[in-house]
Design an enzyme around this catalytic site. Structure first.
Site, PDB file in Angstrom:
ATOM      1  N   HIS A 199       0.818  -1.222   0.000  1.00  0.00           N
ATOM      2  CA  HIS A 199       0.000   0.000   0.000  1.00  0.00           C
ATOM      3  C   HIS A 199       0.840   1.253   0.000  1.00  0.00           C
ATOM      4  O   HIS A 199       0.558   2.221  -0.696  1.00  0.00           O
ATOM      5  CB  HIS A 199      -0.898   0.023   1.244  1.00  0.00           C
ATOM      6  CG  HIS A 199      -2.130  -0.776   1.055  1.00  0.00           C
ATOM      7  ND1 HIS A 199      -2.828  -1.329   2.098  1.00  0.00           N
ATOM      8  CD2 HIS A 199      -2.796  -1.084  -0.059  1.00  0.00           C
ATOM      9  CE1 HIS A 199      -3.860  -1.967   1.617  1.00  0.00           C
ATOM     10  NE2 HIS A 199      -3.862  -1.836   0.322  1.00  0.00           N
ATOM     11  N   CYS A 483       7.967 -17.154 -14.725  1.00  0.00           N
ATOM     12  CA  CYS A 483       6.755 -16.503 -14.209  1.00  0.00           C
ATOM     13  C   CYS A 483       6.786 -16.366 -12.689  1.00  0.00           C
ATOM     14  O   CYS A 483       5.819 -15.928 -12.088  1.00  0.00           O
ATOM     15  CB  CYS A 483       5.506 -17.254 -14.655  1.00  0.00           C
ATOM     16  SG  CYS A 483       5.432 -18.933 -14.028  1.00  0.00           S
TER      17      CYS A 483
END
Ligand code: PEP
Ligand code: MG
Length: 551
Positions: A199, A483
């Site tokens: 965040h 990945c």
């Protein structure tokens, strides 16, 4: 010495102290430090002394107060910050969380212990879901801590400066803290915790604040220190000068050619949208198990088909690699009713569930084929957690049986990394899952915080293993993608390209940074970087050598 970090001589000739971390943003700033108050203390687990009713009432009141506070801040904020605060306030009011906490009170715990235990078990579920879910686990910590602070009458006032010009320094910033920031006053942020997609990073990026997160020595800074926050250089420099800041990479056209294509990792339709928005070349990993973490019964073929169609449609004609269910271990799927295991990471997970439950995978492949046909999407399928060539052959046979033809496997175990040549004629690509490959190569649980150094994707032994995979894949003319998290590190993506990897795939927020790097280097430079990294004797040396060479 006061600081536990490097002392370096800058280009300007001045001797300074450097704190490494992960940079967010492009422009450096210099300003004095403002240290935020430490977080409230979580009291040790305590048995209930009051009645169940009293504890429940106290818990409900505290949860309501936290919900109201966050909701008020959400209304005062805008954009992504407001959305984050609204989501957080919803967590505080989440009936399932409160119910779980009440059950803990019933079990004899006091209300602070009860909410902390309930939040922990919810956070663990999110953590084991991985990816974007895992990052939301920190939200639960914050909610539990806020409720606890309320219950134990601890002040959690974070005085964010309202005048002057500062760099905020904290263990971590919560969305509630960041919502109070005025970017004209708080020009920089340094946190001990957090990663590139936490965040704090999202919000600093949105507000244009220079940040260095995950800066281990951050809390050694004190008020009055003047620091250079150098996001491009992934560092903080005490007494640093703006002239010492690392030059930002030039802005690259999002559709410029890159050394190798950069795909996105997704878990749902929303992620697919983000990949398109970030100009990802397609999807290199669709983690389908994340769709079914809460499912009580097997999703039917038509239910699965519908979801896959929505995701495929989002991606238009971009290629998409969809992985069959990687269930078990850190991603348990209730509906499979797998038996409890002593060592789940070494147990029945990934493709291994096709042993006892082949129909589950067969149905999934059938749904994928139907969705590929109805949307006309460019779909490739792969199986996770393959250890021996016979498993790959069996998966390929099953996929062909339902009419799928672009077939690959993940390389996540050392055994299959050394058996790539035996895949010839069965699969057309492999995709290296560096998260699990590192876990099994170094015998280090990927969920164990204390073992993070082993799992550093810059570990030369991991890079040499990838090199071996690429050599063998080239011999049998199949392509290699990466990945795992390694692909999200721009410098490491260059190294991977130099080693011979043909594409990388990372979460959407990481795509622009990776693509920029890959657009700015030549193949010769990438090969040189790969040589330096593979010859290094430690992960940190590998990274430093490549950084010095490419910057
Ligand atoms: C990996 O292991 O690197 C990977 C991409 O798979 P997951 O993280 O979903 O296990
Ligand atoms: Mg994996």
């Amino acid at each position: 010495m006061r600081y536990s970090f490097d002392i370096q001589q800058q280009e300007s000739g001045v001797v300074t102290r450097v704190l490494p971390g992960t940079g967010v943003g492009a422009a450096a700033v210099v300003a004095p430090v403002h240290r935020l108050a430490d977080r409230p203390i979580q009291p040790p687990p305590t048995r209930r002394k009051k009645s169940i009713e009293e504890e429940v009432v106290a818990l409900e009141q505290a949860a309501l107060a936290v919900q109201n506070l966050l909701q008020t801040r959400a209304s005062a904020a805008a954009g992504e910050i407001s959305a984050i605060l609204t989501a957080l306030s919803a967590f505080a009011a989440d009936p399932a969380l409160l119910m779980a906490a009440k059950a803990e009170i019933n079990n004899g715990w006091d209300s602070p212990t009860a909410i902390s235990r309930a939040a922990k078990s919810f956070a663990q579920m999110l953590q084991s879901a991985g990816g974007a879910f895992a990052e939301r686990a920190a939200d639960l910590d914050e909610i539990a801590l806020r409720i606890t602070a309320h219950l134990t009458n601890q002040e959690w006032s974070v005085e964010i400066p309202t005048s002057g010009r500062y760099v905020l320094v904290a263990e971590d910033l919560t969305p509630a803290d960041t919502s109070q920031i005025n970017p004209k006053i708080v020009v920089g942020v340094i946190t001990q915790k957090g990663g590139p997609t936490s965040h704090t990073s999202i919000i600093c990026r949105q507000m244009g604040i220079a940040a260095v997160v995950g800066c281990a020595a951050a809390l050694e800074l004190t008020n009055g220190d003047v620091v250079l926050v150098d996001p491009v250089g992934d560092r903080v420099v005490i007494d640093g000068n703006l002239n010492d800041a690392t030059a930002a990479l030039p802005i690259v056209d999002p559709d410029a050619a890159t050394l190798i294509p950069v795909y996105g990792n997704i878990g749902n339709q929303k992620d697919a949208k983000s990949v398109v928005a970030m100009h990802g070349a397609g999807v290199g990993l669709f983690r389908t198990e994340l769709l079914y973490l809460d499912a009580d019964s097997s999703p039917t073929i038509s239910e699965q088909r519908k979801i896959y169609e929505e995701v495929f449609t989002e991606l238009g004609n971009r290629p998409i690699v969809i992985r069959t269910l990687d269930a078990g271990s850190d991603k348990p799927l209730k509906f499979l009713n797998l038996a409890a295991e002593e060592n789940p990471a070494l147990g029945v997970r990934g493709w291994r569930i096709a042993g006892p439950q082949p129909q589950v995978i067969f149905d999934q492949l059938t749904a994928i084929k139907q969705a590929a046909d109805s949307t006309g999407a460019d779909v490739r399928v792969m199986a996770p957690m393959i250890s021996i060539p016979q498993e790959a052959h069996a998966f390929a046979a099953m996929a062909r049986e339902v009419g799928l033809h672009h077939i690959g496997i993940m390389i996540e175990t050392p055994a299959i990394a050394f058996a790539v040549r035996d895949l010839a004629g069965h699969v057309e690509f492999v995709s290296i899952g560096t998260n699990d490959l590192a876990q099994y190569l170094f015998a280090a649980d990927r969920q164990h915080n204390a073992l993070a150094d082993f799992l550093d994707p810059w570990q030369p032994a991991l890079l040499r293993t990838i090199n071996r995979i690429c050599d063998d894949a080239a011999r049998i003319k199949i392509s290699v993608g990466v990945c795992g998290e390694a692909a999200a590190d721009p410098l490491l993506a260059v190294v991977l390209a130099g080693i011979g990897v043909n594409s990388v795939s990372a979460a959407a927020p990481a795509i622009p940074g990776v693509r920029t790097r890959l657009a700015l280097v030549s193949f010769d430079q990438a090969k040189q970087a790969a040589d330096l990294a593979m010859k290094a004797t430690s992960a940190s040396q590998a990274k430093e050598l490549v950084k010095a060479y490419l910057n």
